[in-house]
Design a protein around this motif. Structure first.
Motif, PDB file in Angstrom:
ATOM      1  N   VAL A 168      -2.228   2.240   4.489  1.00  0.00           N
ATOM      2  CA  VAL A 168      -1.285   3.177   5.106  1.00  0.00           C
ATOM      3  C   VAL A 168      -1.997   4.001   6.173  1.00  0.00           C
ATOM      4  CG1 VAL A 168       0.167   5.198   4.697  1.00  0.00           C
ATOM      5  CG2 VAL A 168       0.200   3.284   3.067  1.00  0.00           C
ATOM      6  N   GLU A 172      -0.965   4.192  10.109  1.00  0.00           N
ATOM      7  CA  GLU A 172      -0.596   5.477  10.721  1.00  0.00           C
ATOM      8  C   GLU A 172      -1.396   5.731  11.989  1.00  0.00           C
ATOM      9  OE1 GLU A 172      -1.254   8.261   7.604  1.00  0.00           O
ATOM     10  OE2 GLU A 172       0.735   7.977   6.685  1.00  0.00           O
ATOM     11  N   ASN A 251      -1.237   2.699  -1.494  1.00  0.00           N
ATOM     12  CA  ASN A 251      -1.834   2.948  -0.181  1.00  0.00           C
ATOM     13  C   ASN A 251      -2.015   1.677   0.637  1.00  0.00           C
ATOM     14  OD1 ASN A 251      -3.825   2.023  -2.011  1.00  0.00           O
ATOM     15  ND2 ASN A 251      -5.461   2.831  -0.700  1.00  0.00           N
ATOM     16  N   VAL A 253      -0.103  -1.819   2.450  1.00  0.00           N
ATOM     17  CA  VAL A 253       1.159  -2.343   2.973  1.00  0.00           C
ATOM     18  C   VAL A 253       0.972  -3.820   3.325  1.00  0.00           C
ATOM     19  CG1 VAL A 253       2.881  -2.181   4.814  1.00  0.00           C
ATOM     20  CG2 VAL A 253       1.834  -0.096   3.891  1.00  0.00           C
TER      21      VAL A 253
END
Length: 296
Positions: A168, A172, A251, A253
């Protein structure tokens, strides 16, 4: 050939000296040396090169050592089969598995087996090397491909599906790639080093959608699958990993979900001579039941 002399020869070859072999067997050095000399005279070939620093096998000695080792292994297997009953599985069970399957999938389930069969003592060897089951380096193996040896019993367990993953935190910072072409703008991490070609082929992100002669830059190459997964989890980049190791991690993906990704079938493998050994039978049945109730 006299089996007692062959067994003595084997102990000497293992120890590397007459003195150490004698200490193991409770014999004096001169007695051991005399019996080895008698065996060499009987066979009419030298078995050892004698040096001040110890003994080295001759070419003929190495041939006899290999034959003696095979005989001892077969006798040990026979002893196990004669002394074990199918009603009460017991004894040592040496299991080998790949790093990922052994350290994650099997390690998470083996405690239940121990509860069911407390008299079976498991030694788990986690390695990506294919140990020689015929030489009893292990009793059973869990492998990521069908074995080629004709004398091994094999049982398919389940399919391991691989996907591309990123943390994550990484997404981001750099955004999520939506197409294969978007990977050109991302950090690629992958498995490398001394791995079987079929395993390396799974980690294809550097060449996915590109000419293999013109791969994407690989920002991190790791020779250990567990280390690679930790690197992905901590934001090093985008990499391939098996679903069983990544699913359920908040945490992490899964990315490029619409792209078909590779998979490998897992097999439980053991020698034909271990077929009727009770501890192998119950371990096989346990793994099959777990495989049928689980799939990724």
């Amino acid at each position: 050939m006299d089996w007692d002399k062959i067994r003595l020869f084997y102990e000497v070859a293992e120890a590397g000296s007459f003195t150490r072999a004698g200490e193991r067997l409770g014999l004096n050095q001169s007695s051991v040396s005399r019996q080895i000399g008698a065996l060499e005279h009987e066979l009419k070939v030298p078995l050892f090169h004698r040096h001040a620093r110890g003994l080295l096998l001759t070419e003929q000695g190495d041939m006899l050592f290999q034959a003696a080792q095979e005989m001892l292994l077969r006798l040990e297997t026979t002893r196990s089969r004669l002394t074990e009953t199918s009603q009460l599985p017991a004894g040592n069970l040496k299991v080998t598995a790949t790093v990922g399957l052994g350290a994650i999938w099997l390690a998470q389930r083996v405690s239940e087996f121990i509860e069911l069969y407390p008299d079976v003592h498991i030694q788990l060897i986690v390695t990506n090397e294919e140990l020689d089951l015929a030489m009893r380096e292990a009793d059973v193996a869990i492998r990521l491909r069908r074995p080629a040896q004709p004398d091994l019993i094999q049982r398919r367990l389940f399919t391991v599906h691989y996907h591309a993953y990123a943390s994550v935190a990484y997404l981001e910072r750099f955004g999520e790639p939506k197409t294969v072409e978007d990977l050109d703008n991302h950090r690629i991490v992958c498995l490398g080093g001394n791995q079987p070609p079929f395993v390396l082929a799974v980690h294809q992100l550097a060449t996915l959608g590109r000419d293999p002669k013109d791969p994407r830059p690989r920002h991190l190459v790791v020779n250990d699958s567990l280390a690679l997964r930790h690197a992905i989890e901590h934001g090093a980049g985008i990499g391939m990993a098996p679903a069983y190791a990544m699913e359920g991690k908040p945490n992490i993906v899964k990315i490029l979900r619409d792209i078909e990704m590779p998979s490998l079938d897992t097999y439980l493998v053991y020698p034909e001579e271990m077929r009727s050994v009770a501890r192998v039978q119950v371990f096989r049945d346990f793994l099959v039941s777990k495989a049928q109730s689980w799939a990724y």
